[in-house]
Motif scaffolding. Structure first.
Motif, PDB file in Angstrom:
ATOM      1  N   LEU A 117       0.853  -1.178   0.000  1.00  0.00           N
ATOM      2  CA  LEU A 117       0.000   0.000   0.000  1.00  0.00           C
ATOM      3  C   LEU A 117       0.889   1.228   0.000  1.00  0.00           C
ATOM      4  O   LEU A 117       1.780   1.353   0.841  1.00  0.00           O
ATOM      5  N   THR A 118       0.689   2.122  -0.957  1.00  0.00           N
ATOM      6  CA  THR A 118       1.479   3.356  -1.024  1.00  0.00           C
ATOM      7  C   THR A 118       0.541   4.554  -0.984  1.00  0.00           C
ATOM      8  O   THR A 118      -0.586   4.498  -1.485  1.00  0.00           O
ATOM      9  N   CYS A 119       1.026   5.618  -0.360  1.00  0.00           N
ATOM     10  CA  CYS A 119       0.318   6.890  -0.376  1.00  0.00           C
ATOM     11  C   CYS A 119       1.351   7.990  -0.573  1.00  0.00           C
ATOM     12  O   CYS A 119       2.453   7.927  -0.027  1.00  0.00           O
ATOM     13  N   GLN A 120       0.998   8.988  -1.365  1.00  0.00           N
ATOM     14  CA  GLN A 120       1.938  10.046  -1.727  1.00  0.00           C
ATOM     15  C   GLN A 120       1.157  11.307  -2.073  1.00  0.00           C
ATOM     16  O   GLN A 120      -0.055  11.246  -2.368  1.00  0.00           O
ATOM     17  N   PRO A 121       1.837  12.467  -2.060  1.00  0.00           N
ATOM     18  CA  PRO A 121       1.114  13.707  -2.384  1.00  0.00           C
ATOM     19  C   PRO A 121       0.648  13.757  -3.838  1.00  0.00           C
ATOM     20  O   PRO A 121      -0.416  14.297  -4.137  1.00  0.00           O
ATOM     21  N   ASP A 122       1.448  13.216  -4.757  1.00  0.00           N
ATOM     22  CA  ASP A 122       1.115  13.299  -6.171  1.00  0.00           C
ATOM     23  C   ASP A 122       0.155  12.182  -6.561  1.00  0.00           C
ATOM     24  O   ASP A 122       0.193  11.076  -6.000  1.00  0.00           O
ATOM     25  N   PRO A 123      -0.700  12.426  -7.563  1.00  0.00           N
ATOM     26  CA  PRO A 123      -1.578  11.349  -8.034  1.00  0.00           C
ATOM     27  C   PRO A 123      -0.782  10.300  -8.797  1.00  0.00           C
ATOM     28  O   PRO A 123       0.191  10.643  -9.473  1.00  0.00           O
ATOM     29  N   PRO A 124      -1.145   9.019  -8.690  1.00  0.00           N
ATOM     30  CA  PRO A 124      -2.227   8.525  -7.835  1.00  0.00           C
ATOM     31  C   PRO A 124      -1.826   8.550  -6.363  1.00  0.00           C
ATOM     32  O   PRO A 124      -0.790   7.988  -6.007  1.00  0.00           O
ATOM     33  N   SER A 125      -2.637   9.206  -5.551  1.00  0.00           N
ATOM     34  CA  SER A 125      -2.253   9.385  -4.149  1.00  0.00           C
ATOM     35  C   SER A 125      -2.271   8.074  -3.380  1.00  0.00           C
ATOM     36  O   SER A 125      -1.569   7.931  -2.388  1.00  0.00           O
ATOM     37  N   LEU A 126      -3.072   7.098  -3.862  1.00  0.00           N
ATOM     38  CA  LEU A 126      -3.154   5.804  -3.198  1.00  0.00           C
ATOM     39  C   LEU A 126      -3.034   4.691  -4.224  1.00  0.00           C
ATOM     40  O   LEU A 126      -3.582   4.792  -5.331  1.00  0.00           O
ATOM     41  N   SER A 127      -2.311   3.645  -3.873  1.00  0.00           N
ATOM     42  CA  SER A 127      -2.242   2.453  -4.711  1.00  0.00           C
ATOM     43  C   SER A 127      -2.045   1.241  -3.812  1.00  0.00           C
ATOM     44  O   SER A 127      -1.380   1.324  -2.775  1.00  0.00           O
TER      45      SER A 127
ATOM     46  N   GLU B 178     -12.563  -2.830   4.783  1.00  0.00           N
ATOM     47  CA  GLU B 178     -11.364  -3.015   5.607  1.00  0.00           C
ATOM     48  C   GLU B 178     -10.180  -2.226   5.064  1.00  0.00           C
ATOM     49  O   GLU B 178      -9.264  -1.874   5.816  1.00  0.00           O
ATOM     50  N   ILE B 179     -10.164  -1.960   3.768  1.00  0.00           N
ATOM     51  CA  ILE B 179      -9.029  -1.285   3.145  1.00  0.00           C
ATOM     52  C   ILE B 179      -9.079   0.220   3.373  1.00  0.00           C
ATOM     53  O   ILE B 179      -8.038   0.853   3.614  1.00  0.00           O
ATOM     54  N   LEU B 180     -10.242   0.814   3.332  1.00  0.00           N
ATOM     55  CA  LEU B 180     -10.348   2.269   3.409  1.00  0.00           C
ATOM     56  C   LEU B 180      -9.789   2.845   4.706  1.00  0.00           C
ATOM     57  O   LEU B 180      -9.101   3.877   4.676  1.00  0.00           O
ATOM     58  N   PRO B 181     -10.010   2.231   5.887  1.00  0.00           N
ATOM     59  CA  PRO B 181      -9.361   2.767   7.096  1.00  0.00           C
ATOM     60  C   PRO B 181      -7.839   2.716   7.026  1.00  0.00           C
ATOM     61  O   PRO B 181      -7.162   3.633   7.517  1.00  0.00           O
ATOM     62  N   GLU B 182      -7.276   1.661   6.430  1.00  0.00           N
ATOM     63  CA  GLU B 182      -5.823   1.570   6.296  1.00  0.00           C
ATOM     64  C   GLU B 182      -5.294   2.688   5.393  1.00  0.00           C
ATOM     65  O   GLU B 182      -4.254   3.300   5.676  1.00  0.00           O
ATOM     66  N   SER B 183      -6.005   2.960   4.315  1.00  0.00           N
ATOM     67  CA  SER B 183      -5.565   4.023   3.413  1.00  0.00           C
ATOM     68  C   SER B 183      -5.666   5.389   4.088  1.00  0.00           C
ATOM     69  O   SER B 183      -4.814   6.262   3.882  1.00  0.00           O
ATOM     70  N   GLN B 184      -6.700   5.584   4.914  1.00  0.00           N
ATOM     71  CA  GLN B 184      -6.829   6.849   5.624  1.00  0.00           C
ATOM     72  C   GLN B 184      -5.695   7.027   6.627  1.00  0.00           C
ATOM     73  O   GLN B 184      -5.143   8.126   6.779  1.00  0.00           O
ATOM     74  N   LEU B 185      -5.302   5.931   7.306  1.00  0.00           N
ATOM     75  CA  LEU B 185      -4.183   5.990   8.243  1.00  0.00           C
ATOM     76  C   LEU B 185      -2.895   6.329   7.503  1.00  0.00           C
ATOM     77  O   LEU B 185      -2.072   7.112   7.993  1.00  0.00           O
ATOM     78  N   CYS B 186      -2.719   5.760   6.312  1.00  0.00           N
ATOM     79  CA  CYS B 186      -1.528   6.052   5.511  1.00  0.00           C
ATOM     80  C   CYS B 186      -1.467   7.536   5.172  1.00  0.00           C
ATOM     81  O   CYS B 186      -0.410   8.162   5.249  1.00  0.00           O
ATOM     82  N   ARG B 187      -2.607   8.116   4.821  1.00  0.00           N
ATOM     83  CA  ARG B 187      -2.644   9.544   4.499  1.00  0.00           C
ATOM     84  C   ARG B 187      -2.330  10.403   5.718  1.00  0.00           C
ATOM     85  O   ARG B 187      -1.634  11.417   5.625  1.00  0.00           O
ATOM     86  N   GLU B 188      -2.847   9.996   6.867  1.00  0.00           N
ATOM     87  CA  GLU B 188      -2.590  10.771   8.074  1.00  0.00           C
ATOM     88  C   GLU B 188      -1.112  10.735   8.440  1.00  0.00           C
ATOM     89  O   GLU B 188      -0.531  11.763   8.838  1.00  0.00           O
TER      90      GLU B 188
END
Length: 243
Positions: free
Chosen positions: A34-44, A83-93
């Motif tokens: 799971l990756t999160c970054q400022p640039d799009p795509p912000s989540l993968s 189940e995935i969406l909370p993990e992605s939100q934590l990654c963004r935080e």
């Protein structure tokens, strides 16, 4: 003494027959990244087996997609979108907290992508085919892949794959172009990095079978002519030697 020698020979023969045990096959690597970054795509989010894409999660559509078309659908009971969406939100935080504090403090990772363009099937005149543009050694996973034929941008028949993580912490991405190649047409895969504002291009030229046949005919004629000249030269040298 004879019995001892016989016993030793027997031991050697047994050792040769048994040999070394076969090495264990290398273990398979199943990974979920799971990756999160400022640039799009912000989540993968991707699931891979030995670097091959099995599934990837489409965040805008909130669904799993197969990385290989022949794979069955993702089991609904296994890691559902809820189940995935909370993990992605934590990654963004975490990114929002660490990003501003680490900017300028640690060097940013960069990689130089490599591009390969090839047809999915052996090209035949008038037969539909698919061109594949494989971009590897991507980091960070921020780039666009486009197509051009004869210098003109093409968007019809284009499909884009997700960013797929690899074992060396870089990413790869595939773009496909469905078309019927015209002999001699120049196809370009254009890779653009939005961060660096840099563009790289790889080309593929559809083979012209008519030119290949003409070249084969010309080469065969030249070889025949050369053989005749050499034969005449040999006959002339033989006559001179007799004289």
């Amino acid at each position: 003494m004879g019995d001892m020698v016989a016993a030793l020979l027997c031991g050697v023969l047994v050792a040769v027959a048994v040999g070394e045990p076969a090495p264990d096959p290398p273990p398979h690597l199943l990974s979920e990244v799971l990756t999160c970054q400022p640039d799009p795509p912000s989540l993968s989010l991707s699931v891979t087996l030995d670097g091959l894409p099995l599934f990837w999660f489409d965040f805008p559509g909130s669904r799993w997609n197969p990385g290989i078309p022949s794979l069955p659908a993702w089991p609904p009971a296994l890691e559902s979108p809820r189940e995935i969406l909370p993990e992605s939100q934590l990654c963004r935080e975490i990114l929002g907290i660490l990003g501003p504090n680490l900017t300028g403090q640690i060097p940013e990772g960069r990689a130089i992508p490599t591009i390969s363009v090839f047809p999915a099937l052996p090209p035949l005149p008038g037969e539909p085919n698919t061109l594949v543009c494989l971009v590897e050694n991507i980091f960070p996973p921020v780039l666009d892949i486009g197509w051009a034929v004869g210098g003109a941008e093409v968007t019809r028949g284009v499909s884009q794959g997700p960013f797929v993580p690899s074992a060396d912490l870089t990413f790869s991405r595939i773009s496909r172009l469905s078309l019927t190649p015209r002999p001699g047409a120049v196809h370009a895969c254009v890779v653009t990095s939005r961060r660096d504002n840099a563009t790289m291009v790889a080309y593929w030229v559809a083979p012209d079978t008519a030119l290949d046949e003409q070249l084969d005919t010309a080469l065969a004629g030249a070889a025949l002519a050369l053989g005749v000249v050499l034969a005449l030269l040999g006959a002339g040298l033989a006559l001179l030697a007799r004289g």
